[in-house]
Design a protein around this motif. Structure first.
Motif, PDB file in Angstrom:
ATOM      1  N   GLY A  25      -8.301  10.841  27.818  1.00  0.00           N
ATOM      2  CA  GLY A  25      -7.649   9.879  28.710  1.00  0.00           C
ATOM      3  C   GLY A  25      -6.819  10.548  29.782  1.00  0.00           C
ATOM      4  N   PRO A  26      -5.841  11.364  29.378  1.00  0.00           N
ATOM      5  CA  PRO A  26      -5.036  12.039  30.393  1.00  0.00           C
ATOM      6  C   PRO A  26      -5.886  12.890  31.323  1.00  0.00           C
ATOM      7  N   MET A  27      -6.941  13.482  30.754  1.00  0.00           N
ATOM      8  CA  MET A  27      -7.808  14.323  31.562  1.00  0.00           C
ATOM      9  C   MET A  27      -8.448  13.511  32.687  1.00  0.00           C
ATOM     10  N   MET A  28      -8.937  12.301  32.334  1.00  0.00           N
ATOM     11  CA  MET A  28      -9.577  11.456  33.334  1.00  0.00           C
ATOM     12  C   MET A  28      -8.583  11.091  34.427  1.00  0.00           C
ATOM     13  N   GLU A  29      -7.351  10.871  34.023  1.00  0.00           N
ATOM     14  CA  GLU A  29      -6.324  10.539  35.030  1.00  0.00           C
ATOM     15  C   GLU A  29      -6.130  11.694  35.994  1.00  0.00           C
ATOM     16  N   ARG A  30      -6.108  12.916  35.402  1.00  0.00           N
ATOM     17  CA  ARG A  30      -5.924  14.092  36.254  1.00  0.00           C
ATOM     18  C   ARG A  30      -7.088  14.243  37.230  1.00  0.00           C
ATOM     19  N   ILE A  31      -8.262  13.975  36.708  1.00  0.00           N
ATOM     20  CA  ILE A  31      -9.446  14.107  37.582  1.00  0.00           C
ATOM     21  C   ILE A  31      -9.372  13.095  38.707  1.00  0.00           C
ATOM     22  N   ASP A  32      -9.053  11.866  38.336  1.00  0.00           N
ATOM     23  CA  ASP A  32      -8.953  10.816  39.351  1.00  0.00           C
ATOM     24  C   ASP A  32      -7.941  11.183  40.424  1.00  0.00           C
ATOM     25  N   ALA A  33      -6.886  11.868  39.983  1.00  0.00           N
ATOM     26  CA  ALA A  33      -5.814  12.213  40.930  1.00  0.00           C
ATOM     27  C   ALA A  33      -6.234  13.315  41.888  1.00  0.00           C
ATOM     28  N   SER A  34      -7.153  14.153  41.422  1.00  0.00           N
ATOM     29  CA  SER A  34      -7.524  15.297  42.277  1.00  0.00           C
ATOM     30  C   SER A  34      -8.598  14.911  43.294  1.00  0.00           C
ATOM     31  N   GLU A  35      -8.764  15.787  44.244  1.00  0.00           N
ATOM     32  CA  GLU A  35      -9.752  15.507  45.300  1.00  0.00           C
ATOM     33  C   GLU A  35     -11.179  15.543  44.781  1.00  0.00           C
ATOM     34  N   ILE A  36     -11.408  16.334  43.730  1.00  0.00           N
ATOM     35  CA  ILE A  36     -12.763  16.529  43.229  1.00  0.00           C
ATOM     36  C   ILE A  36     -13.380  15.211  42.797  1.00  0.00           C
ATOM     37  N   GLY A  37     -12.516  14.375  42.222  1.00  0.00           N
ATOM     38  CA  GLY A  37     -13.014  13.122  41.691  1.00  0.00           C
ATOM     39  C   GLY A  37     -13.546  12.189  42.766  1.00  0.00           C
ATOM     40  N   GLN A  38     -13.211  12.447  43.981  1.00  0.00           N
ATOM     41  CA  GLN A  38     -13.668  11.539  45.027  1.00  0.00           C
ATOM     42  C   GLN A  38     -15.113  11.852  45.416  1.00  0.00           C
ATOM     43  N   TRP A  39     -15.864  10.820  45.386  1.00  0.00           N
ATOM     44  CA  TRP A  39     -17.306  10.996  45.641  1.00  0.00           C
ATOM     45  C   TRP A  39     -17.585  11.031  47.131  1.00  0.00           C
ATOM     46  N   ASN A  40     -17.428  12.195  47.749  1.00  0.00           N
ATOM     47  CA  ASN A  40     -17.912  12.241  49.136  1.00  0.00           C
ATOM     48  C   ASN A  40     -19.260  12.944  49.136  1.00  0.00           C
ATOM     49  N   VAL A  41     -20.222  12.112  48.937  1.00  0.00           N
ATOM     50  CA  VAL A  41     -21.560  12.681  48.835  1.00  0.00           C
ATOM     51  C   VAL A  41     -22.184  12.812  50.213  1.00  0.00           C
ATOM     52  N   ASP A  42     -22.502  14.050  50.571  1.00  0.00           N
ATOM     53  CA  ASP A  42     -23.273  14.278  51.795  1.00  0.00           C
ATOM     54  C   ASP A  42     -24.753  14.190  51.401  1.00  0.00           C
ATOM     55  N   ALA A  43     -25.389  13.094  51.799  1.00  0.00           N
ATOM     56  CA  ALA A  43     -26.761  12.829  51.326  1.00  0.00           C
ATOM     57  C   ALA A  43     -27.693  13.987  51.658  1.00  0.00           C
ATOM     58  N   GLY A  44     -27.560  14.538  52.854  1.00  0.00           N
ATOM     59  CA  GLY A  44     -28.434  15.641  53.275  1.00  0.00           C
ATOM     60  C   GLY A  44     -28.291  16.830  52.355  1.00  0.00           C
ATOM     61  N   ARG A  45     -27.059  17.233  52.137  1.00  0.00           N
ATOM     62  CA  ARG A  45     -26.828  18.399  51.289  1.00  0.00           C
ATOM     63  C   ARG A  45     -27.273  18.137  49.861  1.00  0.00           C
ATOM     64  N   TRP A  46     -26.976  16.968  49.358  1.00  0.00           N
ATOM     65  CA  TRP A  46     -27.358  16.643  47.977  1.00  0.00           C
ATOM     66  C   TRP A  46     -28.866  16.705  47.804  1.00  0.00           C
ATOM     67  N   THR A  47     -29.570  16.009  48.685  1.00  0.00           N
ATOM     68  CA  THR A  47     -31.030  16.017  48.587  1.00  0.00           C
ATOM     69  C   THR A  47     -31.539  17.437  48.650  1.00  0.00           C
ATOM     70  N   THR A  48     -31.018  18.183  49.642  1.00  0.00           N
ATOM     71  CA  THR A  48     -31.481  19.546  49.830  1.00  0.00           C
ATOM     72  C   THR A  48     -31.221  20.387  48.594  1.00  0.00           C
ATOM     73  N   PHE A  49     -30.046  20.288  48.048  1.00  0.00           N
ATOM     74  CA  PHE A  49     -29.701  21.140  46.916  1.00  0.00           C
ATOM     75  C   PHE A  49     -30.490  20.763  45.660  1.00  0.00           C
ATOM     76  N   ILE A  50     -30.642  19.451  45.463  1.00  0.00           N
ATOM     77  CA  ILE A  50     -31.441  19.039  44.302  1.00  0.00           C
ATOM     78  C   ILE A  50     -32.867  19.567  44.446  1.00  0.00           C
ATOM     79  N   PHE A  51     -33.389  19.408  45.634  1.00  0.00           N
ATOM     80  CA  PHE A  51     -34.742  19.877  45.890  1.00  0.00           C
ATOM     81  C   PHE A  51     -34.826  21.388  45.700  1.00  0.00           C
ATOM     82  N   LEU A  52     -33.835  22.091  46.275  1.00  0.00           N
ATOM     83  CA  LEU A  52     -33.847  23.554  46.203  1.00  0.00           C
ATOM     84  C   LEU A  52     -33.794  24.044  44.766  1.00  0.00           C
TER      85      LEU A  52
END
Lengths: 126, 892
Positions: B221-248
């Motif tokens: 529980g506390p861990m999830m809160e910490r994640i939510d608080a940090s920038e990492i938890g924010q889903w800024n998905v760059d579709a181009g990069r994601w597709t490319t990396f998954i493909f790669l």
């Protein structure tokens, strides 16, 4: 007794030469120039000796010889055969057919005379 | 705090443990024991070399820098395993049935055994693999240095440690990777060792994760809160990069030489894929489970500027948990070493098989072709290649200075190696793919990868800033990061997009434009339709059944009793318990020799291979069989041709012989006739000259007459000789025609007067003078000779009482026809065909002609381009002479 020779030869000049020679020897010479009826002529003439050319118009001398050798009354008739072709095969054929003497043209007159004398002597001796 | 010395000790101990594991596994495999060595579990764990130090350390670093993007590296392989397992199955099946040793070998095999292609792939793999190996070495150094910072007094020296690590890994790879030459290229020792390492690294990462979540954050529980608080938890998905990396990462999972090694080459059973399809994604899930927590906690706990790539180590250390840090270190060490070992093995196989061996074989052509010799050479080449590749990695690390972020090197390598993908996938599923296509596509992709990613990544002096800004040669559309003017894309996405799409296009276009060789077409069919005609590559058992199959086959080929005799003898040789021999190699070799006497070497080999080998007949086998049959066909065709030629020749000879016999008979008959014709006048001449010589008292008349006969016969001889000579000249074609012009009338005038001069028999000649006004151009003397002959024949042979000869002439279209008709009885029908023959005389030749006259006439008319024929039904003898008005050479 008159000796009779029948000369079957289609070349008139040769026939004339032989006639001349044998007449002087005392022979009665009859000539005939065609092969077709030669066998009948021989049978009818009843000669003591026959001089037969091989190449005759109508029927070859070889066939005539074979025919007369098959006739009983002519089987022993002396036949002197003359040929101008002069191949050894002809001599064999003639001997098989029952020739008495075989000579190649051109002959010397003396040879013909000797042959005729020998053949006649043999025939009379028998 | 654990000293660096303890760490080194633990590290050495771990290495010794790995050696022991590998050694034991090899021994067990060699002894045929240890079925678990070939279990799907081991296979799945061995796939984990995908998770290198880059994933072990770098994923956390990546997460700390770019958030959830690190997940793409795990998503690619997961997607492949889950949704493309059928493609993998095909790849594995092809690899097994073709006895493929590496990805370079696979492509080379697919594209008509092209070594050029293999060399290209090898170069690409080495270029992409070397930085990757350097990266692993760097990770080990970095992790060492973390401990070394804490304990500067230790034995650790940065420079030398890398060297020793590299050397140790080389020794390991050489020991267990090139122990012997297995046809199947399987290395149970190595695979087992990396499976162990897979467990170790997973365990280490999970241990760190558990410590972070429950030890530091205090639960989920506390861990999830910490994640939510940090920038990492924010889903800024760059579709181009994601597709490319998954493909790669998906592409790299298939194309990386080390992945190919464990996925295809080391695969024991296709069925293992079924397990791996869910177990490997599960493994990846576990590996990625605690990445985000560690990154978040690391960012929280550690000071600004701490290297996030090392959070896995530094977080436990910062909490004073040295043993956990050490475990984590061993995990990272495991990731790095397993990857380096398999990479070195895979790359060395490629380098030695496709680069070193061809060169060695070329330079040693004709010598040392003994198989034992080659074997040791191959092993030596592998060992040297491993050492060379490790050295390359080491020097790359030393030269690059290890500055760049770990992840970026990994991605660059991924992008490079994925250039193989179009040729690989195309080769598996498209029969139209050709070697040229593969080469062109690969080259195009490779060039774009170097220009847009590799060189810019290496910076100055490899890629000058001016080129980066203004493009190559100052051409703006050639800027490495903005090709063709398309700007604002992430460099990685940009490279992957351009290089792979151009690669694919070039591959397809060149494939369509080029024409594959027969071997390539057959190999293509084998690859694309691998499920249609390959036998399932399971091991076989039941040797008696095999022997019976062999027996049946041998009976068909050799016949029943020879086959039984052969098998009986072989069984006795082997000890004779059974009437069937065991299919030992010696027996199979003898059988193959026996069969090849009947069906040819290649066919015998393929047939026995089909029954015993358990593997499908290779394309070379089929080609060799086809070659043999073609040779046989050609040979029998040649024989047939020869025999028909012989019979043709024999027929020709027979014909020639018949002709010669005929000619010989004609000659004999001619000579015989000539002899007769000569002897006849000579007989008369001799007889009468002897008479004139020997006879006395010849009368004058007799003398004159006989001399005349001699004279006539001498003339006859002369005429005969003249005629013979004339005929001979005419027949040989040696006659020279004396062409001149005159009217038919004057020719006939001369002939009539000449023929009738001195004739003893009278004959009336009737002519149609107006019709004779025809101008002739020919040999007039020869024509006159013909006329004289015909007129004197009529004069001699016409047997009418009042002999009349009618000569009539007609002009018919360029030819003149002259008929000579008398009123005699003519020539009897049976003799008509003979009159023109030599020495043909009809009836008694009263005139003493030799019978050559008409033969001469016929020859003359032929020379003049005309003819002379007998005309029946004219009452008497009738001859027709026809000839062209003007003599023509061609008329002859």
């Amino acid at each position: 007794m008159s000796r009779k020779v029948l000369l079957i030869e289609d070349e008139p000049n040769i026939a004339e030469a032989i006639r001349f020679l044998l007449t002087r020897e005392g022979w009665q010479v009859e000539t005939h120039g065609d092969g077709t009826d030669a066998v009948q002529v021989i049978a009818g003439a009843q000669p003591d000796l026959v001089i037969l050319d091989v190449m005759l118009p109508g029927k070859s001398g070889m066939d005539i010889l074979r025919d007369i050798r098959e006739m009983e009354e002519l089987a022993g008739l002396p036949v002197l055969m003359l040929t101008a072709r002069g191949q050894s095969r002809d001599r064999e054929m003639a001997e098989n057919a029952g020739v008495s003497r075989f000579m190649t043209k051109p002959f010397s007159n003396a040879e013909v005379l000797t042959a005729v004398r020998d053949l006649h002597a043999q025939a009379t001796r028998l | 705090m654990a000293t660096i010395n303890v760490l080194i000790l633990v590290c050495l101990g771990y290495v010794v443990f790995l050696f022991a594991v590998a050694f034991a596994a090899d021994r067990m495999a060699a002894a045929g024991r240890g079925k678990w060595l070939r279990s799907p579990l081991i296979y799945t764990l061995s796939l984990s070399i995908y998770c290198t130090a880059w994933t072990f350390y770098g994923a956390v670093g990546n997460a700390a820098r770019s958030g959830l993007e690190f997940v793409t590296i795990y998503l690619g392989p997961t997607l492949v395993m889950v949704s493309w397992w059928w493609g993998l199955r095909k790849l594995v099946r092809v690899g097994r049935s073709q006895r493929v040793t590496s990805i370079a070998d696979l492509l080379s095999s697919r594209y008509g055994k092209s070594n050029t292609l293999a060399v290209c792939v090898t170069i690409l793999a080495v270029l992409g693999g070397t930085p990757y190996i350097a990266l692993q070495l760097q990770s080990i150094t970095l992790s060492f240095s973390i401990f070394a910072e804490a304990d500067p007094s230790g034995l650790y020296r940065e420079g030398s440690s890398v060297f020793w690590v590299a050397a140790g890994l080389a020794v390991f790879a050489i020991l267990f990777g090139t122990r012997n030459l297995d046809v199947n290229e399987r290395h149970h020792g190595v695979v087992t060792a990396i499976a162990v390492e897979a467990v170790v690294k997973l365990f280490a990462l999970i241990a760190v994760g558990v410590f972070v979540v429950w030890g530091i954050a205090g639960g989920v529980g506390p861990m999830m809160e910490r994640i939510d608080a940090s920038e990492i938890g924010q889903w800024n998905v760059d579709a181009g990069r994601w597709t490319t990396f998954i493909f790669l990462s998906a592409a790299a999972f298939i194309c990386l030489p080390r992945m190919f090694q464990v996925l295809v080459v080391e695969n024991d059973d296709e069925g293992h894929l079924r397990t791996a399809a869910w177990a490997f994604p599960l493994y990846l899930l576990l590996m990625s489970l605690f990445v985000v927590p560690i990154a978040v906690v690391g960012l929280d706990l550690l000071p600004e500027g701490a290297n996030p790539d090392l959070f896995v180590l530094t977080v436990p250390l910062s909490q004073g948990n040295d043993w956990l840090a050490m475990l984590s270190f061993i995990g990272g060490f495991s990731s790095a070493t397993s990857m380096v070992i398999v990479s070195a093995m895979a790359l060395s196989t490629m380098v030695s098989n496709h680069v070193v061996m061809p060169i060695w074989l070329n330079t040693h052509e004709g010598t040392g072709s003994v198989s034992g010799d080659v074997r040791s050479v191959v092993l030596m080449a592998r060992r040297i290649s491993i050492a060379a590749i490790m050295a390359l990695g080491y020097f790359y690390y030393r030269l690059s200075g290890g500055g760049a972020a770990l992840a970026s090197i990994g991605l660059i390598a991924f992008a490079g190696i994925s250039q193989i993908l179009p040729a690989l996938v195309g080769g598996l599923f498209w029969r139209g793919a050709t070697r040229t296509g593969a080469l062109v596509g690969l080259t195009v992709g490779f060039i774009f990868w170097i220009y847009t990613l590799l060189l810019p990544g290496m910076g100055e002096p490899w890629m000058p800033e001016t080129v980066l800004q203004n493009g190559l040669f100052g051409l703006g559309w050639l800027r490495p990061h903005a090709l063709f003017g398309i700007e604002g894309i992430d460099p990685m996405v940009h490279t992957v997009m351009w290089s792979l799409s151009l690669n694919t296009i070039a591959f397809c276009v060149a494939s369509l434009l080029s024409f594959p060789s027969p071997l390539e077409r057959l190999q293509g069919a084998q690859f694309v339709n691998v499920f249609d005609h390959s036998v399932s590559p399971r091991g076989w058992s039941g040797s008696v059944a095999q022997s019976e199959d062999l027996m049946i086959m041998t009976q068909r080929i050799l016949g029943t009793s020879p086959a039984q005799d052969f098998f009986q003898t072989e069984a006795e040789k082997q000890g004779g318990r059974s009437h069937m021999p065991e299919p030992t190699p010696g027996f199979l070799n003898r059988l193959e020799r026996e069969l090849s006497g009947s069906v040819g070497t290649a066919t015998a080999h393929a047939m026995i291979g089909q029954i015993v080998g358990g593997s499908s007949v290779s394309v070379e086998d089929l080609l060799a069989v086809a070659d043999e049959s073609a040779q046989l066909l050609e040979y029998s065709g040649q024989l047939e041709e020869k025999s028909s030629e012989l019979s043709r020749t024999a027929r020709q000879l027979r014909e020639a012989n018949t002709k010669l016999t005929q000619i010989s008979e004609q000659k004999d008959s001619f000579l015989s006739q000539v002899s007769h014709e000569l002897r006849t006048p000579m007989t008369s001449i001799r007889a009468f000259s002897e008479i004139m010589r020997d006879t006395e008292g010849l009368t004058n008349e007799e003398q004159t007459r006989y001399a005349a006969i001699i004279h006539d016969e001498a003339l006859r001889l002369t005429r005969l000789l003249d005629d013979l000579l004339d005929l001979s000249v005419l027949e040989n074609g040696q006659v020279n025609l004396n062409l001149s012009d005159d009217s038919l009338r004057s020719v006939l005038d001369r002939a009539v007067s000449s023929a009738l001069a001195g004739a003893d028999r009278k004959i009336t000649v009737r002519r149609t003078f107006p019709a004779e006004r025809i101008l002739l151009h020919t040999d007039l003397d020869r024509l006159g000779q013909v006329f004289i002959n015909l007129i004197s024949n009529a004069q001699k042979y016409c047997d009418a009482e009042e002999p009349v000869l009618v000569i009539s002439a007609h002009d018919v279209g360029g030819r003149v026809i002259i008929d000579f008709t008398d009123n005699g009885s003519g020539i009897p029908p049976g003799a008509r065909s003979m009159v023109f023959e030599k020495f043909a005389r009809v009836g008694v030749d009263k005139a003493g002609g030799a019978g050559l006259g008409l033969a001469i006439c016929r020859e003359i008319m032929q020379r003049l381009g005309g003819e002379i024929t007998y005309l029946p039904g004219q009452g008497g003898a009738a001859f027709r002479v026809s000839l062209p008005l003007a003599f023509q050479q061609a008329a002859q």
